[in-house]
Design a protein around this motif. Structure first.
Motif, short mmCIF file in Angstrom:
data_model
loop_
_atom_site.label_atom_id
_atom_site.label_comp_id
_atom_site.label_asym_id
_atom_site.label_seq_id
_atom_site.Cartn_x
_atom_site.Cartn_y
_atom_site.Cartn_z
N THR A 141 41.57 -3.33 2.38
CA THR A 141 41.20 -2.08 1.29
C THR A 141 42.15 -0.70 1.71
O THR A 141 42.98 0.02 1.39
CB THR A 141 40.06 -1.63 1.06
OG1 THR A 141 39.24 -2.74 0.64
CG2 THR A 141 39.44 -0.88 0.86
N THR A 173 42.46 -0.44 -8.86
CA THR A 173 42.09 -2.29 -8.27
C THR A 173 42.40 -2.51 -7.19
O THR A 173 41.70 -3.80 -6.68
CB THR A 173 43.34 -2.48 -9.99
OG1 THR A 173 42.73 -2.10 -11.22
CG2 THR A 173 43.13 -4.22 -10.02
N SER A 210 39.98 -2.26 -4.78
CA SER A 210 38.84 -2.42 -4.63
C SER A 210 38.71 -4.18 -4.65
O SER A 210 37.72 -4.77 -4.08
CB SER A 210 37.87 -2.01 -6.12
OG SER A 210 38.76 -1.94 -7.73
N LYS A 211 39.98 -4.57 -4.89
CA LYS A 211 40.44 -5.74 -4.91
C LYS A 211 39.20 -6.67 -3.38
O LYS A 211 38.69 -7.82 -3.59
CB LYS A 211 41.37 -6.85 -5.29
CG LYS A 211 41.45 -7.86 -5.02
CD LYS A 211 43.37 -8.34 -5.85
CE LYS A 211 42.91 -10.24 -6.19
NZ LYS A 211 42.18 -10.87 -5.09
N LYS A 214 36.17 -6.25 -3.34
CA LYS A 214 35.27 -6.85 -4.71
C LYS A 214 34.94 -8.80 -4.47
O LYS A 214 33.91 -9.52 -4.79
CB LYS A 214 35.81 -6.71 -5.70
CG LYS A 214 35.05 -7.42 -6.92
CD LYS A 214 36.45 -7.58 -8.46
CE LYS A 214 35.62 -7.86 -9.04
NZ LYS A 214 36.95 -9.00 -10.66
N ASP A 215 36.32 -9.10 -3.66
CA ASP A 215 36.60 -10.45 -3.90
C ASP A 215 35.42 -11.20 -2.71
O ASP A 215 34.56 -11.70 -2.68
CB ASP A 215 37.07 -10.66 -2.98
CG ASP A 215 38.73 -10.80 -4.07
OD1 ASP A 215 38.48 -11.14 -5.06
OD2 ASP A 215 40.33 -10.16 -3.86
N GLU A 250 31.97 -10.90 -3.95
CA GLU A 250 31.59 -12.38 -4.45
C GLU A 250 31.43 -13.79 -4.12
O GLU A 250 30.73 -14.28 -4.68
CB GLU A 250 32.74 -12.58 -5.83
CG GLU A 250 33.45 -11.84 -7.41
CD GLU A 250 34.68 -11.49 -7.63
OE1 GLU A 250 35.08 -11.77 -7.04
OE2 GLU A 250 34.66 -10.83 -8.72
#
Length: 151
Positions: free
Chosen positions: A58, A131, A134-135, A138-139, A142
């Motif tokens: 990040t 995007t 934050s990916k 987020k990964d 999840e």
């Protein structure tokens, strides 16, 4: 008399405990606790490592996007300054007041179009930045949810 009369009242009988079996049972419980603690620690360490990697990714994405935004901003400021100077030069060369009005009208129209185009570019870039930044988080989130569902 009955047998209950022979026993003193108010006393309870306790089962006899075999010390050898108690030690074995305590050892088994302790070993199971140690094993569960090791598993929990391993999961925690894995999660911490995943979080560290996500934060590094990040930070790297934010740095990259920040550089890209800075370059885009510099290019926009440069294009705006060049357009302004060209307009001033054109105004200085103007021969009549109607020509000045025409130059000004054309200039303002082009500047509005230029501003709209620059705003679109910045919007696209910031959307992409959000995007990309934050990916990684987020990964990881999840993955944690998937692991919790599996457990």
């Amino acid at each position: 008399m009955s047998k209950t009369a022979d026993k003193p009242t108010g006393t309870a009988e306790f089962p006899t405990i075999d010390p050898g079996k108690a030690n074995d049972q305590l050892r088994a419980v302790a070993e199971k606790g140690v094993e569960q603690s090791k598993e929990a620690l391993a999961k925690f360490q894995s999660g911490a490592e995943d979080a560290r990697k996500a934060l590094e990714s990040t930070a790297e994405a934010a740095k990259s996007v920040g550089n890209e935004l800075s370059l885009k901003m510099i290019a926009a400021l440069r294009a705006n300054a060049e357009a302004d100077f060209e307009h001033v030069e054109a105004l200085v060369r103007a021969k009549s007041l109607p020509e000045v009005f025409e130059l000004q009208t054309t200039f303002l129209s082009k500047r509005v179009e230029m501003g709209v185009e620059q705003a679109k570019e910045f919007q696209e870039l910031t959307t992409k930045a959000a995007t990309d930044i934050s990916k990684p988080v987020k990964d990881v989130f999840e993955k944690v949810l998937k692991d919790l569902k599996a457990a």
